[in-house]
Design an enzyme around this catalytic site. Structure first.
Site, mmCIF file in Angstrom:
data_model
loop_
_atom_site.group_PDB
_atom_site.id
_atom_site.type_symbol
_atom_site.label_atom_id
_atom_site.label_comp_id
_atom_site.label_asym_id
_atom_site.label_seq_id
_atom_site.Cartn_x
_atom_site.Cartn_y
_atom_site.Cartn_z
ATOM 1 N N CYS A 125 0.818 -1.210 0.000
ATOM 2 C CA CYS A 125 0.000 0.000 0.000
ATOM 3 C C CYS A 125 0.860 1.271 0.000
ATOM 4 O O CYS A 125 1.412 1.609 -1.030
ATOM 5 C CB CYS A 125 -1.012 -0.042 1.148
ATOM 6 S SG CYS A 125 -2.534 0.800 0.672
ATOM 7 N N HIS A 181 -3.861 -5.111 -0.035
ATOM 8 C CA HIS A 181 -3.310 -5.662 1.217
ATOM 9 C C HIS A 181 -3.367 -7.189 1.178
ATOM 10 O O HIS A 181 -4.373 -7.783 1.569
ATOM 11 C CB HIS A 181 -4.120 -5.163 2.412
ATOM 12 C CG HIS A 181 -3.910 -3.718 2.720
ATOM 13 N ND1 HIS A 181 -3.056 -3.281 3.707
ATOM 14 C CD2 HIS A 181 -4.432 -2.610 2.155
ATOM 15 C CE1 HIS A 181 -3.069 -1.963 3.744
ATOM 16 N NE2 HIS A 181 -3.901 -1.534 2.810
ATOM 17 N N GLU A 189 -2.092 -9.242 3.071
ATOM 18 C CA GLU A 189 -2.041 -9.855 4.407
ATOM 19 C C GLU A 189 -3.409 -10.311 4.912
ATOM 20 O O GLU A 189 -3.505 -11.221 5.735
ATOM 21 C CB GLU A 189 -1.410 -8.903 5.423
ATOM 22 C CG GLU A 189 -2.202 -7.640 5.773
ATOM 23 C CD GLU A 189 -1.951 -6.468 4.842
ATOM 24 O OE1 GLU A 189 -1.517 -6.696 3.694
ATOM 25 O OE2 GLU A 189 -2.208 -5.314 5.261
HETATM 26 N N1 GLN Z 1 -2.031 6.568 2.688
HETATM 27 C C1 GLN Z 1 -2.165 5.850 1.465
HETATM 28 C C2 GLN Z 1 -3.527 6.050 0.839
HETATM 29 O O1 GLN Z 1 -4.464 6.385 1.515
HETATM 30 C C3 GLN Z 1 -1.880 4.378 1.672
HETATM 31 C C4 GLN Z 1 -2.853 3.709 2.591
HETATM 32 C C5 GLN Z 1 -2.329 2.447 3.217
HETATM 33 O O2 GLN Z 1 -1.117 2.225 3.265
HETATM 34 N N2 GLN Z 1 -3.206 1.621 3.729
HETATM 35 O O3 GLN Z 1 -3.688 5.865 -0.338
#
Ligand code: GLN
Length: 543
Positions: free
Chosen positions: A392, A515, A517
């Protein structure tokens, strides 16, 4: 007369309520999840719910320091990290409804009140709030029709906030006689000075529970070491809970051993006996194999750096930690994690910070603090050919680094700066004002580019993974960023939102917007985490 025992499939769902006593953080969630695991192993259908006593609508806008990880369900719920334990232990996909907070229930009540649904009545904690709790439990049961529905009450008995929840589950039990079971997970402290376990806190917690109309059917005594029979007898004598239903639950070096332990204590049998039910024989063979692999000898040691902003609290990245562990167990690797604050990483110290590291995970996150440290880290691991998995925000750092290498020196994200070239930006039409529940959330499809490394890893053209982010790679720059070495190899939907970036001239350098995970389970490791671990092992074998 001997009571007749029914084969499974009694037409009424049995509800198991799990409460906690004395202190928080004693593994009530793991105990509930383990119970789900062993009941499922006997052929029962399981559903789970966590009821949290705080006022936030969900943990989505809470700081990870306050709350730990936000676990994302398939249907886009931002939920308590205990749901991660539940999914990993029972291997089921839960729903938004699996997590309610006081705030979320209040919200429903206020909406009903404004619509005049209470017909002029004064709206009160009892019965309106308590009835709403009963409704959310009932509606989950109606939707999922499980054989066993396990409901964990967050917090500790005795907290002011938990009182309405205890009243509600006590009412629930009164309204549904013979279909509820209460388990109280309590803590028995060990006093070093007098070298004894103390039972008083447990007795107090049970009397508080009793004053809320609940006498548990079973208690789990959490303690650092094994509790003696004398202590169990003492508690049985003082609380009128049958000795047989008092289960000592000492610490284990791996939480994955707990289902096997509870099975060895005949916990399922006791619950089934209470309901006059019969299950199939338990089948924990595969789980046991996994647990044995955790302890297997002759493992290769691997050192992985976890680079992120909230590293002081490992729970902030709970599912990533577990996903790495699960894949390492399957790959026969012994995982050592080194938590490194990206806030403290700069150009000068990055080589020292990442010294003796075999692989780097650049962690998710929000906001400016610590972001440059992530960009510096991914640049370092890129140059030094250290296996790197960016998740992310980590993937966004890889993309911004690529932009800077391509000459866009002021490349940034509109999340962290209001000046510069926004390689990452909010897409048109997205809500910028309300931050709660407005991210790209939940399961989505990702088309993988044939011939890419990620395609090889998953072995599929289309995969499904869960998301939780607001900013996307700006479509305007996609073609400018791509080159022979740096590729985008996964996209989402008609808008072709970037999901994956990777390097072709590197042992393993993959960034994912999603994600991975959240879908890793002990018996179904994540292909991406396993490939990451494998890339490290491959380098080690060549050394
Ligand atoms: N801050 C980034 C976004 O909102 C990544 C979010 C995250 O790592 N879950 O796009």
């Amino acid at each position: 007369m001997k009571k007749e025992t029914k084969q499974i499939k009694s037409n009424k769902t049995k509800v198991i309520f799990v409460t906690g006593g004395v202190i928080s953080g004693i593994g009530k969630g793991i105990a509930a999840a383990s119970l789900g695991n062993i009941l499922k192993s006997r052929g029962f259908k399981i559903f789970m719910q966590k009821l949290d006593c705080y006022l936030n609508i969900d943990p989505g806008v809470l700081s990870p320091y306050e709350h730990g990880e936000v676990f994302v369900t398939e249907d886009g719920g931002e939920t308590d990290l205990d749901l991660g334990h539940y999914e990993r232990f029972i291997d089921e996909n839960l729903l938004k409804e699996s997590n309610y907070t006081t705030g979320k229930i209040y919200k429903r009540i206020f909406e009903n009140e404004r619509k005049g649904k209470y017909e002029g009545k004064t709206v009160q904690l009892v019965p309106h709030f308590t009835n709403e709790i009963i409704k959310v439990i009932d509606s989950a049961i109606k939707k999922e029709k499980p054989d066993f529905h396990i409901v964990e009450i967050g917090g500790t008995v005795g907290d002011i906030e938990s009182n309405p929840f205890l009243k509600a589950i006590s009412d629930y039990s009164f309204q549904n006689t013979n279909s509820t079971f209460f388990i109280h997970v309590t803590f028995v402290p060990w006093l070093n000075a007098s070298r004894e376990f103390k039972t008083k806190p447990t007795q107090n917690s049970l009397s508080t529970l009793a004053s809320n109309g609940i006498r548990p059917n079973m208690i789990f005594l959490r303690s650092q070491n094994q509790i003696s029979d004398t202590i169990i007898n003492k508690i049985a004598n003082n609380t009128y809970i049958p000795k047989d239903n008092i289960v000592a639950l000492p610490d284990f070096d791996s939480v994955y051993k707990i289902p096997l332990y509870l099975e060895s204590q005949n916990v399922c049998e006791k619950i089934l006996k209470h309901f006059s039910l019969k299950g199939k024989k338990s089948n924990l063979v595969e789980w046991e194999k996994f647990v044995n692999k955790i302890e297997a000898p002759n493992k290769t040691e691997i050192n992985i750096a976890m680079v992120g902003k909230y590293v002081e609290l490992e729970d902030a990245y709970k599912s990533i930690k577990e996903a790495l562990l699960i894949s390492s167990v399957h790959k026969n690797a012994h995982l050592n994690l080194k938590w490194i604050s990206s806030v403290e990483i700069d150009e000068k110290n990055v080589n020292l910070k990442l010294r003796d590291i075999d692989g780097v995970v650049v962690l998710p996150g929000f906001g400016k603090r610590g972001f440059e440290g992530k960009v510096i880290s991914v640049n370092y691991t890129r140059e030094n050919k250290i296996p790197t998995l960016g998740i992310c925000f980590g993937m966004q750092a890889m993309t911004i680094n690529q932009a800077r290498l391509k000459g866009i020196k002021n490349a940034t994200s509109s999340e962290i700066s209001d000046k510069g070239t926004f390689i990452l930006d909010i897409i048109e039409g997205k809500d910028k004002e309300n931050i709660g529940g407005t991210l790209r959330l939940g399961l989505g499809s990702i088309d993988l580019v044939e011939g890419s490394l990620i395609h090889k890893i998953y072995g599929q053209n289309k995969i499904y993974e869960r998301s939780r982010h607001r900013y996307e790679v700006n479509q305007k720059y996609i073609s400018k960023l791509k080159d022979k070495e740096f590729q985008f190899s996964g996209y989402h939907g008609d808008e072709q939102l970037v999901e994956v970036c990777e390097l072709t001239n590197h042992p393993f350098y993959i960034g994912v917007q999603y994600h991975p995970e959240f879908t890793a389970r002990p018996l179904k490791p994540s292909k991406l985490f396993s490939a990451f671990i494998e890339s490290i092992l491959k380098i080690k074998r060549q050394q």
